[in-house]
Write a protein that holds these residues in place. Structure first.
Motif, PDB file in Angstrom:
ATOM      1  N   GLY A 179       0.818  -1.207   0.000  1.00  0.00           N
ATOM      2  CA  GLY A 179       0.000   0.000   0.000  1.00  0.00           C
ATOM      3  C   GLY A 179       0.849   1.252   0.000  1.00  0.00           C
ATOM      4  N   THR A 180       1.912   1.247   0.806  1.00  0.00           N
ATOM      5  CA  THR A 180       2.765   2.431   0.871  1.00  0.00           C
ATOM      6  C   THR A 180       3.519   2.651  -0.435  1.00  0.00           C
ATOM      7  OG1 THR A 180       4.559   1.122   1.811  1.00  0.00           O
ATOM      8  CG2 THR A 180       3.058   2.169   3.349  1.00  0.00           C
ATOM      9  N   ILE A 211       0.904   3.715  -3.353  1.00  0.00           N
ATOM     10  CA  ILE A 211       0.173   4.972  -3.172  1.00  0.00           C
ATOM     11  C   ILE A 211       1.099   6.128  -2.791  1.00  0.00           C
ATOM     12  CG2 ILE A 211      -1.624   6.116  -1.818  1.00  0.00           C
ATOM     13  CD1 ILE A 211      -2.946   3.364  -1.494  1.00  0.00           C
ATOM     14  N   ALA A 212       1.967   5.924  -1.806  1.00  0.00           N
ATOM     15  CA  ALA A 212       2.759   7.035  -1.276  1.00  0.00           C
ATOM     16  C   ALA A 212       3.970   7.369  -2.134  1.00  0.00           C
ATOM     17  CB  ALA A 212       3.202   6.713   0.149  1.00  0.00           C
ATOM     18  N   THR A 264       8.866   5.543   1.942  1.00  0.00           N
ATOM     19  CA  THR A 264       7.623   4.894   1.508  1.00  0.00           C
ATOM     20  C   THR A 264       7.694   3.384   1.391  1.00  0.00           C
ATOM     21  OG1 THR A 264       8.166   5.172  -0.844  1.00  0.00           O
ATOM     22  CG2 THR A 264       6.966   6.957   0.214  1.00  0.00           C
ATOM     23  N   LEU A 313       0.913  10.136   4.664  1.00  0.00           N
ATOM     24  CA  LEU A 313       0.337   9.355   3.577  1.00  0.00           C
ATOM     25  C   LEU A 313       0.798   7.901   3.656  1.00  0.00           C
ATOM     26  CD1 LEU A 313      -1.355   9.279   1.008  1.00  0.00           C
ATOM     27  CD2 LEU A 313       0.668   9.991  -0.285  1.00  0.00           C
ATOM     28  N   THR A 314       2.035   7.691   4.089  1.00  0.00           N
ATOM     29  CA  THR A 314       2.537   6.328   4.248  1.00  0.00           C
ATOM     30  C   THR A 314       1.746   5.574   5.301  1.00  0.00           C
ATOM     31  OG1 THR A 314       4.782   6.933   3.562  1.00  0.00           O
ATOM     32  CG2 THR A 314       4.553   4.961   4.912  1.00  0.00           C
ATOM     33  N   THR A 339      -1.271   6.287   6.347  1.00  0.00           N
ATOM     34  CA  THR A 339      -2.662   6.182   5.889  1.00  0.00           C
ATOM     35  C   THR A 339      -2.828   5.077   4.858  1.00  0.00           C
ATOM     36  OG1 THR A 339      -2.956   8.558   6.257  1.00  0.00           O
ATOM     37  CG2 THR A 339      -4.580   7.457   4.865  1.00  0.00           C
ATOM     38  N   SER A 340      -1.950   5.045   3.867  1.00  0.00           N
ATOM     39  CA  SER A 340      -2.078   4.050   2.800  1.00  0.00           C
ATOM     40  C   SER A 340      -1.852   2.643   3.330  1.00  0.00           C
ATOM     41  CB  SER A 340      -1.104   4.366   1.662  1.00  0.00           C
ATOM     42  OG  SER A 340       0.235   4.392   2.122  1.00  0.00           O
ATOM     43  N   ALA A 350      -5.014   0.237   2.946  1.00  0.00           N
ATOM     44  CA  ALA A 350      -4.835  -0.878   2.018  1.00  0.00           C
ATOM     45  C   ALA A 350      -5.016  -2.209   2.732  1.00  0.00           C
ATOM     46  CB  ALA A 350      -3.454  -0.800   1.366  1.00  0.00           C
TER      47      ALA A 350
END
Length: 445
Positions: free
Chosen positions: A121-122, A125-126, A143, A426-427, A429-430, A434
């Motif tokens: 996910g990171t 997305i990030a 990330t 963001l890391t 969160t993703s 995810a």
């Protein structure tokens, strides 16, 4: 704030520093409990504020204020107590997994998929956001994971402390250490209030590999879904256990190679070089060497058998007092239960030193789970000692200690740009979303 320590030599840790760290963390936790729980609706969502949030915020205010600053020696003591306090919290969570193992026997695919979400996910997305913002090669370190202590140690050995990759890892680690529990608690509460994911899927997503972040997220979800609080705590702890066991190796051998390959792709697409500059703006001169980010050096606490025993007693008594204040209940069984949990913590710390490849958090969760399982004779006895101990309350002093140590990190935090802070958030969160989304896909097949 520490007049009693004024006659000590600079850097020397005295009894006054132990008293200061103990009194401050316990007092902050007590205030947080008295403030209580509050939920504010924002359209279809809600922000959940509860004692964990207050403990971090108040502890941070005390940790950075200049009127009576918290000394480096006191922060050093707080660091010792913090490690034990977080492990005590994990030990209690382990005892909540054991009795519920039968409920989770069909969640094998969900547990596996949430780890895939944490890993990729990171990166998916990030990473492109980090490259687009111009962070350069630091995007890789920022990330490829949520960058806890094991990743920081790996980055030092693999890339070196002056590398862009290390700066990315260090920045995300620092932000997570200081603000991670607070941010994840707000994120989990906000996401949980939207009703998009089931609370169990969100609990799976909380297995980020960080005990304090998981504690914050579990607290928020338990406030939103009180009838499922025990299941949420147990499933989050089980997910975190899986992440602690396999997450580091998956990150090193899967996520990092993927991140490095995708970094090349995104750099070409966005026209960025390794310093994050656009290709057309490159200068002919060599780039200046980046300053190494580092937290302030606090004196190291020398642990004797007496001071080690004292630290366990302090953590146990603080947890017991905060639990009594939060539940308005104090029984002999509670004290015995805390003592048993601390024994589990001590054994786990010893095993972690004996087998350094496995973190103590893995041992403490595993032993707590095993001893409380229904198929062992210790299961009924151990769970019978612990019904009045609230996992959120006995872990509260540890979150207060995180805030109290913030003064050590202020200088490094000031060096961070808003871009790396955004990428770090963001890391987290993703990774959380995810993993929750993949867990949800299996839970609702």
């Amino acid at each position: 704030m520490e007049r009693g320590a004024g006659t000590a030599a600079p850097g020397q840790i005295t009894r006054a520093h132990w008293v200061t760290a103990t009194v401050l963390s316990t007092a902050v936790s007590a205030v947080a409990v008295l403030i209580g729980e509050h939920k504010f609706d924002i359209g279809p969502a809600a922000i959940a504020l509860f004692p964990i949030v207050w403990a971090v915020l108040i502890g941070a205010i005390v940790g950075v204020q200049r009127w009576r600053p918290v000394s480096g020696a006191t922060r050093s003591v707080a660091g010792v107590l913090l490690e034990i306090s977080i492990l005590l919290f994990l030990a209690k969570l382990g005892t909540e997994i054991g009795p519920t193992l039968a409920k989770f026997q069909n969640l094998g695919p969900a547990i596996v998929l949430q780890e895939v979400g944490h890993i990729f996910g990171t990166v998916i997305i990030a990473l492109p956001v980090a490259v687009a913002l111009g962070i350069g090669r630091a995007s890789i370190g920022a990330t490829w994971s949520i960058d806890r202590e094991s990743y920081l140690a790996f980055a030092i050995e693999r890339f070196g402390v002056r590398s862009p990759e290390y700066r990315g890892v260090f920045s995300v680690w620092l932000i997570g250490t200081v603000f991670g529990a607070l941010y994840v608690s707000l994120l989990a509460g906000f996401t949980g209030s939207l009703g998009i994911f089931s609370p169990l899927a969100l609990a799976l997503g909380l297995g980020l590999g960080s005990g304090s972040m998981m504690l914050g997220g579990v607290g928020a979800l338990s406030l939103l879904y009180p009838e499922q609080a025990a299941e949420i705590a147990a499933l989050a702890a089980l997910s975190n256990l899986v992440t602690n066991i396999v997450g580091f190796y998956s990150g090193v051998f899967l996520a990092l190679p993927l991140c490095r390959r995708l970094y090349v792709f995104w750099s070409r697409l966005f026209g960025r070089d390794d310093e994050g500059r656009r290709h057309r703006a490159q200068q002919t001169s060599a780039p200046e060497e980046q300053e190494v980010l580092a937290v302030a050096e606090d004196p190291k606490a020398r642990m004797t058998p007496w001071s080690r025993l004292l630290s366990y007693v302090i953590v146990g008594v603080a947890g017991l007092l905060v639990n009594a204040l939060g539940t308005w209940s104090l029984a002999v069984e509670d004290a015995i239960g805390i003592a048993v949990l601390l024994v589990i913590v001590r054994v786990s710390v010893a095993l972690g030193k004996l087998l350094p490849a496995i973190p103590s958090s893995v041992f403490v969760l595993g032993i707590g789970t095993l001893l409380s399982a229904g198929f062992l004779p210790t299961g009924a006895w151990l769970t019978g000692l612990l019904p009045n101990l609230e996992v959120m309350l006995i872990g509260l002093p540890g979150l207060a200690l995180i805030g109290l140590t913030l003064g050590r990190d202020v200088q490094a935090l000031r060096q961070l740009s808003w871009k790396i802070v955004l990428v770090a958030l963001l890391t987290y969160t993703s990774s959380f979303l995810a993993a929750a989304a993949l867990g949800q896909s299996v839970l609702h097949l």
